[in-house]
Write a protein that holds these residues in place. Structure first.
Motif, PDB file in Angstrom:
ATOM      1  N   ASP A 224      97.122  26.828  65.095  1.00  0.00           N
ATOM      2  CA  ASP A 224      96.046  25.917  65.500  1.00  0.00           C
ATOM      3  C   ASP A 224      95.542  26.262  66.901  1.00  0.00           C
ATOM      4  O   ASP A 224      94.340  26.261  67.159  1.00  0.00           O
ATOM      5  CB  ASP A 224      96.541  24.459  65.496  1.00  0.00           C
ATOM      6  N   ALA A 225      96.458  26.538  67.809  1.00  0.00           N
ATOM      7  CA  ALA A 225      96.055  26.860  69.184  1.00  0.00           C
ATOM      8  C   ALA A 225      95.306  28.190  69.224  1.00  0.00           C
ATOM      9  O   ALA A 225      94.258  28.313  69.866  1.00  0.00           O
ATOM     10  CB  ALA A 225      97.283  26.902  70.091  1.00  0.00           C
ATOM     11  N   ALA A 226      95.829  29.189  68.520  1.00  0.00           N
ATOM     12  CA  ALA A 226      95.230  30.526  68.577  1.00  0.00           C
ATOM     13  C   ALA A 226      93.868  30.557  67.887  1.00  0.00           C
ATOM     14  O   ALA A 226      93.021  31.387  68.224  1.00  0.00           O
ATOM     15  CB  ALA A 226      96.169  31.553  67.947  1.00  0.00           C
ATOM     16  N   GLN A 227      93.644  29.677  66.922  1.00  0.00           N
ATOM     17  CA  GLN A 227      92.360  29.693  66.203  1.00  0.00           C
ATOM     18  C   GLN A 227      91.233  29.027  66.984  1.00  0.00           C
ATOM     19  O   GLN A 227      90.077  29.066  66.559  1.00  0.00           O
ATOM     20  CB  GLN A 227      92.525  29.042  64.820  1.00  0.00           C
ATOM     21  N   LYS A 241     107.086  35.752  68.655  1.00  0.00           N
ATOM     22  CA  LYS A 241     106.046  36.635  68.096  1.00  0.00           C
ATOM     23  C   LYS A 241     106.558  37.293  66.815  1.00  0.00           C
ATOM     24  O   LYS A 241     105.855  37.347  65.807  1.00  0.00           O
ATOM     25  CB  LYS A 241     105.649  37.697  69.127  1.00  0.00           C
ATOM     26  N   LYS A 242     107.789  37.768  66.869  1.00  0.00           N
ATOM     27  CA  LYS A 242     108.385  38.418  65.699  1.00  0.00           C
ATOM     28  C   LYS A 242     108.413  37.456  64.507  1.00  0.00           C
ATOM     29  O   LYS A 242     108.059  37.822  63.385  1.00  0.00           O
ATOM     30  CB  LYS A 242     109.804  38.845  66.081  1.00  0.00           C
ATOM     31  N   ALA A 243     108.801  36.215  64.767  1.00  0.00           N
ATOM     32  CA  ALA A 243     108.883  35.223  63.693  1.00  0.00           C
ATOM     33  C   ALA A 243     107.493  34.918  63.133  1.00  0.00           C
ATOM     34  O   ALA A 243     107.318  34.792  61.916  1.00  0.00           O
ATOM     35  CB  ALA A 243     109.536  33.942  64.203  1.00  0.00           C
ATOM     36  N   LEU A 244     106.499  34.828  64.000  1.00  0.00           N
ATOM     37  CA  LEU A 244     105.137  34.549  63.528  1.00  0.00           C
ATOM     38  C   LEU A 244     104.637  35.688  62.645  1.00  0.00           C
ATOM     39  O   LEU A 244     103.999  35.465  61.619  1.00  0.00           O
ATOM     40  CB  LEU A 244     104.191  34.341  64.716  1.00  0.00           C
ATOM     41  N   CYS A 245     104.920  36.917  63.063  1.00  0.00           N
ATOM     42  CA  CYS A 245     104.512  38.080  62.271  1.00  0.00           C
ATOM     43  C   CYS A 245     105.109  38.006  60.865  1.00  0.00           C
ATOM     44  O   CYS A 245     104.467  38.362  59.890  1.00  0.00           O
ATOM     45  CB  CYS A 245     104.975  39.376  62.954  1.00  0.00           C
ATOM     46  N   ARG A 246     106.327  37.527  60.784  1.00  0.00           N
ATOM     47  CA  ARG A 246     107.028  37.439  59.501  1.00  0.00           C
ATOM     48  C   ARG A 246     106.497  36.271  58.663  1.00  0.00           C
ATOM     49  O   ARG A 246     106.371  36.381  57.464  1.00  0.00           O
ATOM     50  CB  ARG A 246     108.516  37.255  59.815  1.00  0.00           C
ATOM     51  N   GLU A 247     106.187  35.169  59.299  1.00  0.00           N
ATOM     52  CA  GLU A 247     105.928  33.924  58.562  1.00  0.00           C
ATOM     53  C   GLU A 247     104.449  33.644  58.310  1.00  0.00           C
ATOM     54  O   GLU A 247     104.136  32.843  57.424  1.00  0.00           O
ATOM     55  CB  GLU A 247     106.501  32.718  59.325  1.00  0.00           C
ATOM     56  N   ALA A 248     103.544  34.214  59.094  1.00  0.00           N
ATOM     57  CA  ALA A 248     102.126  33.823  58.973  1.00  0.00           C
ATOM     58  C   ALA A 248     101.578  34.192  57.596  1.00  0.00           C
ATOM     59  O   ALA A 248     101.734  35.322  57.149  1.00  0.00           O
ATOM     60  CB  ALA A 248     101.312  34.494  60.071  1.00  0.00           C
ATOM     61  N   LYS A 249     100.936  33.213  56.966  1.00  0.00           N
ATOM     62  CA  LYS A 249     100.377  33.432  55.622  1.00  0.00           C
ATOM     63  C   LYS A 249      98.847  33.373  55.708  1.00  0.00           C
ATOM     64  O   LYS A 249      98.293  32.793  56.630  1.00  0.00           O
ATOM     65  CB  LYS A 249     100.847  32.317  54.683  1.00  0.00           C
ATOM     66  N   SER A 253      94.423  36.852  61.342  1.00  0.00           N
ATOM     67  CA  SER A 253      93.698  37.447  62.467  1.00  0.00           C
ATOM     68  C   SER A 253      94.066  36.800  63.797  1.00  0.00           C
ATOM     69  O   SER A 253      93.994  37.438  64.845  1.00  0.00           O
ATOM     70  CB  SER A 253      92.187  37.333  62.227  1.00  0.00           C
ATOM     71  N   TRP A 254      94.497  35.548  63.772  1.00  0.00           N
ATOM     72  CA  TRP A 254      94.864  34.842  65.002  1.00  0.00           C
ATOM     73  C   TRP A 254      96.081  35.459  65.684  1.00  0.00           C
ATOM     74  O   TRP A 254      96.300  35.237  66.879  1.00  0.00           O
ATOM     75  CB  TRP A 254      95.099  33.358  64.707  1.00  0.00           C
ATOM     76  N   SER A 286      89.150  41.570  76.748  1.00  0.00           N
ATOM     77  CA  SER A 286      89.725  41.136  75.477  1.00  0.00           C
ATOM     78  C   SER A 286      90.709  42.173  74.982  1.00  0.00           C
ATOM     79  O   SER A 286      90.504  43.368  75.151  1.00  0.00           O
ATOM     80  CB  SER A 286      88.620  40.948  74.436  1.00  0.00           C
ATOM     81  N   GLN A 287      91.772  41.697  74.352  1.00  0.00           N
ATOM     82  CA  GLN A 287      92.733  42.602  73.746  1.00  0.00           C
ATOM     83  C   GLN A 287      92.177  43.085  72.409  1.00  0.00           C
ATOM     84  O   GLN A 287      91.166  42.571  71.943  1.00  0.00           O
ATOM     85  CB  GLN A 287      94.088  41.926  73.559  1.00  0.00           C
ATOM     86  N   SER A 288      92.856  44.038  71.784  1.00  0.00           N
ATOM     87  CA  SER A 288      92.379  44.555  70.501  1.00  0.00           C
ATOM     88  C   SER A 288      92.607  43.498  69.426  1.00  0.00           C
ATOM     89  O   SER A 288      93.325  42.524  69.626  1.00  0.00           O
ATOM     90  CB  SER A 288      93.134  45.835  70.146  1.00  0.00           C
ATOM     91  N   ASP A 289      91.980  43.707  68.259  1.00  0.00           N
ATOM     92  CA  ASP A 289      92.121  42.755  67.155  1.00  0.00           C
ATOM     93  C   ASP A 289      93.407  42.987  66.366  1.00  0.00           C
ATOM     94  O   ASP A 289      93.661  42.323  65.373  1.00  0.00           O
ATOM     95  CB  ASP A 289      90.936  42.913  66.177  1.00  0.00           C
ATOM     96  N   ASP A 290      94.186  43.974  66.788  1.00  0.00           N
ATOM     97  CA  ASP A 290      95.403  44.314  66.059  1.00  0.00           C
ATOM     98  C   ASP A 290      96.386  43.135  66.074  1.00  0.00           C
ATOM     99  O   ASP A 290      96.511  42.442  67.081  1.00  0.00           O
ATOM    100  CB  ASP A 290      96.037  45.533  66.733  1.00  0.00           C
TER     101      ASP A 290
END
Ligand SMILES: [Zn+2]
Length: 342
Positions: A224-227, A241-249, A253-254, A286-290
């Motif tokens: 919610d914050a990142a969007q 960050k590692k957990a978000l990478c694993r769990e985000a469904k 892009s956020w 801005s950072q990359s979209d990666d």
């Protein structure tokens, strides 16, 4: 790179940092180059005034300065003594780590879905866009993650500027710390707001989150914050960050806005872009979209030297504090301007 240029880059990285005297440049800068410096920064982080540090219900007011016009005096001494924002419209001057804000707004201490913590720190002031964003986020988190609400940590001082403890950034009203602990379903007392501890989200071995406390609802809160379009970066512990990478469904892009950084085991740090038309605000590229989720993106953060840093052979010499003369000239006017009506 020559030693001199390397040194210049190192100090550049030091000044751009989100919390606890840490510099944030971008992790695209080779970590190996800055490793020795980062060791020192970890130690600094451990000593900083973080979300879990306790406050006091009756803080002593700062004594008046014997010589406030001394050019060598730290600007933090001057900004910390301003108890109200300057009057006038919002006006951002300078960068996250060297700047100030006129016409800041106060975050109300209580709302339907938020409560401000550590009131003794007096750092619940920010740009009106930031105050609006936190209110909006609080309602969104209640709806999406099912939390009663959010606990708000440091935003900034009434006129921004450097603080006596805790942060290098948070100077222009566009940074805010939000606890990773959900707001309890009741009004906290003043004592509780000073004494209550935030919850450590990271497992003891620092390699991952602690699933007993970091839950699927946390993923929704950070999403919610990142969007929010005006949010440029969010700093979290690398294990998060590692957990978000694993769990985000679904839409991921956020994730590109979520940046691993030192500290941030108990809270996350929201950084907004410069507001439109704020010509004196110096933002960051801005950072990359990666997504930043490849094993190679995270490997550095879980390397032995970062997980278990060795103390430097000699303790780093404390640097003299930033003076008002070293800040953007317009910050002098912000400091001298009349008070906004409380
Ligand atoms: Zn912060």
């Amino acid at each position: 790179m020559s030693p001199l240029r390397l040194k210049a880059r190192q100090s550049e990285s030091l000044i751009l940092n989100p919390d606890a005297a840490l510099g944030y440049k971008d992790i695209s800068m080779s970590p190996r180059r800055i490793a020795p410096l980062l060791l020192m920064m970890t130690l600094l982080a451990a000593g900083g005034a973080l979300a879990q540090d306790k406050g006091s219900v009756n803080p002593k007011p700062l004594p008046p300065l014997a010589n406030p016009n001394d050019p060598k005096i730290g600007a933090k001494e001057l900004f910390a003594r301003k108890l109200l924002p300057s009057a006038g419209p919002a006006h951002v001057i300078g960068s996250y780590v060297k700047g100030c804000i006129g016409g800041a707004q106060q975050m109300p201490l209580n709302g339907d879905n938020w409560q401000v913590m550590r009131l003794s720190r007096h750092r619940n002031y920010g740009h009106p866009d930031m105050i609006a964003l936190i209110k909006r986020l609080a309602a969104k988190v209640h709806k999406d993650a099912g939390w009663p609400g959010i606990l708000v940590g440091d935003i900034g001082q009434p006129r921004g500027g450097p603080a006596l403890s805790g942060h290098a950034s948070h100077q222009i009203g566009l940074d805010a710390d939000i606890w990773l602990t959900p707001m309890p379903d009741r009004r906290l007392s003043r004592e509780e707001r000073e004494e209550m501890s935030a919850v450590m989200m990271v497992r003891e071995d620092r390699l991952d989150i602690d699933p007993k406390v970091f839950t699927p609802s946390h993923v929704l809160v950070l999403r919610d914050a990142a969007q929010e379009p005006a949010v440029q970066r969010i700093f979290v512990n690398p294990a998060i960050k590692k957990a978000l990478c694993r769990e985000a469904k679904g839409d991921r892009s956020w994730l590109s806005k979520i940046r691993p950084w030192w500290g941030h085991d108990y809270h996350f740090h929201i950084r907004m872009r410069c507001p439109a038309g704020a010509s004196e605000c110096q933002g960051q590229p801005s950072q990359s979209d990666d997504e930043g989720c490849k094993p190679s993106d995270l490997a550095y953060w879980f390397s032995e030297g970062v997980l278990h840093p060795k103390p430097p052979p000699e303790p780093p010499k404390p640097k003299p504090p930033m003076t008002l003369a070293q800040m953007p000239a317009a910050c002098k006017a912000v400091l001298r301007a009349g008070d906004a009506k409380p």
